[in-house]
Design an enzyme around this catalytic site. Structure first.
Site, short mmCIF file in Angstrom:
data_model
loop_
_atom_site.label_atom_id
_atom_site.label_comp_id
_atom_site.label_asym_id
_atom_site.label_seq_id
_atom_site.Cartn_x
_atom_site.Cartn_y
_atom_site.Cartn_z
N GLY A 1 -5.58 -6.92 0.19
CA GLY A 1 -6.10 -6.01 1.20
C GLY A 1 -5.19 -4.81 1.32
O GLY A 1 -4.57 -4.38 0.35
N GLU A 2 -5.11 -4.24 2.52
CA GLU A 2 -4.28 -3.08 2.85
C GLU A 2 -4.80 -1.79 2.22
O GLU A 2 -4.29 -0.72 2.49
CB GLU A 2 -2.82 -3.25 2.40
N GLY A 3 -5.78 -1.87 1.32
CA GLY A 3 -6.18 -0.72 0.53
C GLY A 3 -5.51 -0.72 -0.83
O GLY A 3 -5.63 0.26 -1.58
N ILE B 1 0.82 -1.21 0.00
CA ILE B 1 0.00 0.00 0.00
C ILE B 1 0.85 1.25 0.00
O ILE B 1 0.48 2.27 -0.61
CB ILE B 1 -1.01 0.00 1.19
N GLU C 1 -7.08 -2.20 5.30
CA GLU C 1 -7.09 -2.95 6.57
C GLU C 1 -5.93 -3.94 6.63
O GLU C 1 -5.35 -4.29 5.61
CB GLU C 1 -8.41 -3.69 6.76
#
Length: 357
Positions: free
Chosen positions: A316-318, A98, A174
């Protein structure tokens, strides 16, 4: 709960006048009507969200909520729980996906400890820890109802702080080992969807691991009996702190008329939770991508969202929001910078050609 109620009361429908004006403007630009497809739809939607016919989405901020999950003790993830804390260090030092993708897309990144199982004191980390991880939902509720509400309110506070600091778009991210399990349990509970239809391989489970994950989720739902009509009850019984926090970000952003770029499965479940709390939130959501998680397909359909890209992501992580942000930015720049037929001295369409008489 007062802060949540205030947000619910502050969320409005889209500004249809701004949308109509944006559509009319797009129709004057040097292109066939509607030929930029989803870019035009995005520009119209963002005009409705912001209430401006010349909306801005920069600066954009990715907010990564981080928390641990007690259910990880059931062996539902391919990675150990300590990876959550280790990844926080990676985020803060700028070495995660990210971080790289946000640098490429020119977005700032905020990392929020909302429920890490430990005490972290790192420069740049936003410390909003509600509790040190959830309980094992396979044995009882993930958290108390009051803690779920507190986590939602943290999300509202973080969103409002980012907006007050100038953010014009918020993107959801997240991190939390075990959070695909919590998200799957929440989706199954909220929408009465069969667990087998929504559980994927997460961070890289084997087929045997996936079957175990399904069994754990079924047990958690059986043990806790979450009330599908009460999204906060579902959050408290089988959810996660970062999921609650992300739901709060959606509520806060919608109340401030700020677009929300949703990432993968976990953030989509958080967005769905916010919509179940305050239905008008759905108008403020933009789906960045379609992940490989089967539950994500289900949630995007439930929310009525069309993902901007499909790159087989499952991180994930954005990460998906950072990748999709330039597409959203392109939609706005088209509206701002393209010449009209009149400005460019270009002839418009011949009105009667191809039309039935």
């Amino acid at each position: 709960m007062q802060k949540v109620k205030e947000m619910i009361g502050s969320i409005n429908e889209l500004d249809t006048k701004a949308q109509q004006q944006m559509e009319q403007h797009l129709n004057t630009l040097t292109k066939p009507l509607g030929s930029l497809g989803l870019l035009e739809s995005l520009a119209i939607k963002i005009a409705g969200i912001t209430g401006h016919t010349q909306p801005e989405i920069d600066p954009a901020t990715v907010i990564v909520m981080v928390a641990d999950h007690g259910v990880a003790a059931e062996g539902v993830s391919a990675y150990p729980s300590e990876v959550t804390q280790q990844m926080v260090h990676n985020f803060i030092t700028g070495g995660a996906a990210i971080n790289v993708l946000s640098r490429v897309s020119n977005a700032s990144v905020q990392i929020v400890d909302i429920g890490v199982n430990g005490t972290l004191q790192l420069p740049g980390l936003i410390n909003k820890n509600v509790r040190h991880g959830t309980n094992n939902m396979a044995q009882g509720p993930s958290m108390e109802r009051e803690e779920a509400i507190a986590a939602i309110e943290v999300g509202i506070e973080v969103a409002q702080a980012a907006i007050q600091n100038g953010a014009k778009l918020l993107a959801l991210g997240e991190m939390g080992i075990g959070n695909t399990t919590a998200s799957s349990a929440m989706l199954a509970a909220l929408e009465q969807v069969p667990v087998e239809q929504i559980v994927g391989f997460g961070t890289g489970l084997s087929h045997e691991g996936k079957e175990k994950k399904v069994a754990v989720i079924k047990r958690a739902i059986e043990v806790n009996q979450p009330n599908a009509a009460d999204p906060i009850d579902v959050l408290a019984k089988v959810g996660g702190l970062e999921i609650a926090g992300l739901a709060g970000i959606v509520l806060g952003a919608a109340a401030w008329r700020i677009p929300v770029l949703v990432d993968g499965f976990i953030t989509a479940v958080a967005a769905l939770t916010a919509v179940r709390i305050a239905p008008l939130c759905v108008h403020y959501l933009i789906a960045s991508h379609q992940s490989v998680e089967p539950g994500h397909v289900c949630v995007n359909k439930l929310l009525g969202l069309t993902p901007l890209v499909n790159l087989n992501l499952r991180l994930g992580e954005g990460s998906g929001t950072a990748i999709a942000l330039p597409i959203v930015r392109s939609a706005i720049r088209i509206a701002h910078e393209m010449a009209t037929f009149e400005q460019a001295g270009v002839s418009g369409a011949i009105e009667d050609v191809g039309k039935e008489k």
